[in-house]
Design an enzyme around this catalytic site. Structure first.
Site, PDB file in Angstrom:
ATOM      1  N   LYS A 196       0.936  -1.114  -0.073  1.00 55.22           N
ATOM      2  CA  LYS A 196      -0.003   0.034  -0.152  1.00 55.22           C
ATOM      3  C   LYS A 196       0.860   1.303   0.166  1.00 55.22           C
ATOM      4  CE  LYS A 196      -1.839   2.859   2.795  1.00 55.22           C
ATOM      5  NZ  LYS A 196      -1.675   4.252   1.926  1.00 55.22           N
ATOM      6  N   GLU A 271       9.856   0.877  10.703  1.00 56.62           N
ATOM      7  CA  GLU A 271      10.934   1.855  10.665  1.00 56.62           C
ATOM      8  C   GLU A 271      10.310   3.178  10.773  1.00 56.62           C
ATOM      9  OE1 GLU A 271      12.742   4.358   9.419  1.00 56.62           O
ATOM     10  OE2 GLU A 271      12.962   3.695   7.321  1.00 56.62           O
ATOM     11  N   CYS A 305      13.747  10.325   7.424  1.00 53.14           N
ATOM     12  CA  CYS A 305      13.541   9.969   8.935  1.00 53.14           C
ATOM     13  C   CYS A 305      14.957  10.009   9.630  1.00 53.14           C
ATOM     14  CB  CYS A 305      13.116   8.289   8.918  1.00 53.14           C
ATOM     15  SG  CYS A 305      14.020   7.246   7.607  1.00 53.14           S
ATOM     16  N   GLU A 402       9.867  15.171  16.166  1.00 52.07           N
ATOM     17  CA  GLU A 402      10.237  14.979  14.815  1.00 52.07           C
ATOM     18  C   GLU A 402       9.431  16.052  13.941  1.00 52.07           C
ATOM     19  OE1 GLU A 402       9.319  11.539  12.192  1.00 52.07           O
ATOM     20  OE2 GLU A 402      11.295  11.597  11.759  1.00 52.07           O
TER      21      GLU A 402
END
Ligand code: NAI
Ligand code: MG
Length: 498
Positions: A196, A271, A305, A402
């Protein structure tokens, strides 16, 4: 040749691809969503609709899982020898190379990233990931195990078998690379897949589906269902006939994936986010450390990331490094990614633009100062200025959370022995870097940092052979290398009495 709100002509194949609503790939056929629904994907440089895409939901996910199950258990795939899987993966890499310009343009239009980088990073890296994993298909081995049972004699060995049907959910920051990182090891190991893609950037995954078909993968081995996270993604993570779910994205959704996977206890790899420390010691070679630190946060508009989003600099060189990174940020050519001169593009979406601007506001409100940047760039498109925040404190949101944009917090340190504590003062543990000329400092710090990657005198170096993943809340498991393959295999112990 068409043009898309930019003076630059786009490839005619890309223009054609964008014209018709893109269908989903299930059981070797291109089909519409069972609901008949479609959704729009946008050009982040203009905010305009780029293409229509069929919107998968739980019904389509179920169809795709059934197709993947069938292909795993019946038909040519389970009987295929490893060398044949290797050949298909290699062929896919060649097809990516053949279509590199088209894929690069599609990636840039859908994600916003500079065409320059789509050409030299995204597309070649995707091909390299498939090539590397092609080599693994023939090297997945068990071992013979001497066991110590008394009286009788036994012959014991292990087999590494494909885990089964893998559900893979990927984000929008490196759409094609993410697809290759997920599909490569799964297919090398002999799994079948339901992928997906992210709703913001489904296009290159769908084009990849056509190349997968052209390469000759049997029907149902790879199924690609575009759709939203809360519907299609959630259905895939929870599906009782999926054996493993692999996810890359936010830590928040990572937790939802774990909960969803609990129903049938499918295997999970994650992850997730990061807030990676980038540490510049007083003895660093600043000609490398300064551009390296700018690249660490501004590459891909900071939407990575591993971004070096907490820049720790020894106080003796703090002003110089901050000024240098600020100066480097001025050198970016900001514009639509499709312009080949652009080196910094827009963020991916209105949502990300608002999120990043929200962090900038919160930082300023908490007392941080922008040494450079700090604002949205006026006009259409989701552009933000590359930003260096100083006068920050460890408890500020901009230091802890983040941001996923071109925003770095710069923090001076004085005691080289204390810096590791500050670097590790985070829930995350994805990446990190150390800049120093002292070999001993480099390896001492590398040993103490709680992160899956430590770069020494470099940043953002990734390789298909190098395990990548997170400590703490940055994830579970490692992608790439041998460990990447192991995420898609089960170990079976066979024990025979002789
Ligand atoms: P997200 O985690 O919501 O989306 C990533 C993928 O997960 C997409 O394919 C999405 O459709 C899917 N998803 C969303 N909700 C789901 C659910 N309930 N069940 C199953 N799948 C679901 O990330 P989003 O909202 O695009 O970005 C938010 C933040 O996440 C970013 O600001 C950034 O901090 C972080 N992020 C981290 C990435 C990484 O590479 N580690 C990549 C993208 C985002
Ligand atoms: Mg989300």
């Amino acid at each position: 040749m068409a043009t898309i709100a930019s003076p630059v002509e786009i490839n005619s194949e890309v223009a054609d691809f964008l014209k018709r609503p893109r269908k989903m790939f299930i059981g070797g056929a291109w089909v519409e969503a069972a609901s008949g629904k479609t959704f729009d994907t946008y050009n982040p440089a203009t905010g305009e609709v780029l293409a229509k895409v069929c919107e998968g939901d739980h019904v389509d996910i179920d169809r795709a899982v059934k197709a993947a199950r069938k292909a795993f258990e019946e038909g040519p795939w389970p009987d295929m020898v490893p060398a044949e899987r290797a050949r298909l993966l290699w062929k896919l890499a060649e097809l990516i190379d053949e279509h590199k310009e088209e894929l690069a343009e599609l990636e840039t239009l859908d994600n916003g990233k500079p065409l320059l980088f789509s050409r030299i990073v995204d597309v070649p890296t995707a091909a390299a990931n498939f090539r590397y994993m092609s080599g693994w298909a023939t090297k997945i081995e068990g071992s013979t195990i001497p066991i110590s049972m008394p009286r009788a004699k036994y012959f014991a060995y292990t087999l590494r078998e494909p885990i089964g049907v893998a559900g893979q959910i990927i984000p929008w920051n490196f759409p094609l690379i993410m697809a290759s990182l997920k599909l490569g090891p799964a297919l090398a190991a002999g799994c079948t897949v339901v992928l997906k893609p992210a709703e913001q950037t489904p296009l290159t995954a769908l084009r990849l589906g056509e190349l997968i078909q052209e390469a000759g993968f049997p029907d149902g081995v790879v199924n690609i269902v575009p759709g939203f996270g809360e519907t299609a993604g959630a259905a895939l993570a929870a599906h009782p006939d999926v054996d493993k779910v692999a996810f890359t994205g936010s830590t928040e959704v990572g937790r939802l994936i774990v909960t969803a996977a609990a129903g049938n206890l499918k295997k999970v790899s994650l992850e997730l986010g990061g807030k990676s420390p980038n540490i510049v010691f007083a003895d660093a070679d600043l000609d490398c450390a300064i551009p390296g630190s700018a690249n660490a946060i501004f590459f891909n508009q900071g939407q990575i990331c591993a971004a070096g989003s907490r820049l720790f600099v020894h106080k003796s060189i703090f002003d110089k490094v901050v000024a240098g990174v600020a100066e480097a940020s001025k050198k970016f050519q900001i514009g639509p990614g499709i312009d080949p001169a652009t080196t910094l593009g827009p963020l991916v979406s209105q949502e990300q633009l608002e999120r990043v601007c929200g962090y900038l506001d919160s930082g300023i409100k908490d007392g941080a100062k922008a040494a450079i940047g700090g604002r949205k760039i006026a006009g259409s498109g989701y552009f933000v200025e590359p930003t260096v925040l100083v006068d920050v404190r460890p408890e500020m949101k901009v230091v802890r959370e983040e941001i996923f944009g071109p925003v770095v917090t710069a923090i001076p340190f004085s005691d080289p022995n204390e810096i590791v504590k500050s670097a590790n003062d985070t829930h995350y543990g994805l990446a990190s870097a150390v800049w120093t000329r002292d070999v001993s400092t480099a390896h001492k710090v590398a040993a103490k940092i709680r992160a899956g990657t430590v770069w020494v005198n470099c940043y953002n170096i990734f390789d298909a052979a190098l395990p990548f993943g997170g400590y703490r809340q940055s994830g579970w498991g490692r992608e790439c290398g041998r460990e990447g393959i192991e995420l898609y295999t089960e170990t079976k112990a066979v024990c025979a009495q002789l």
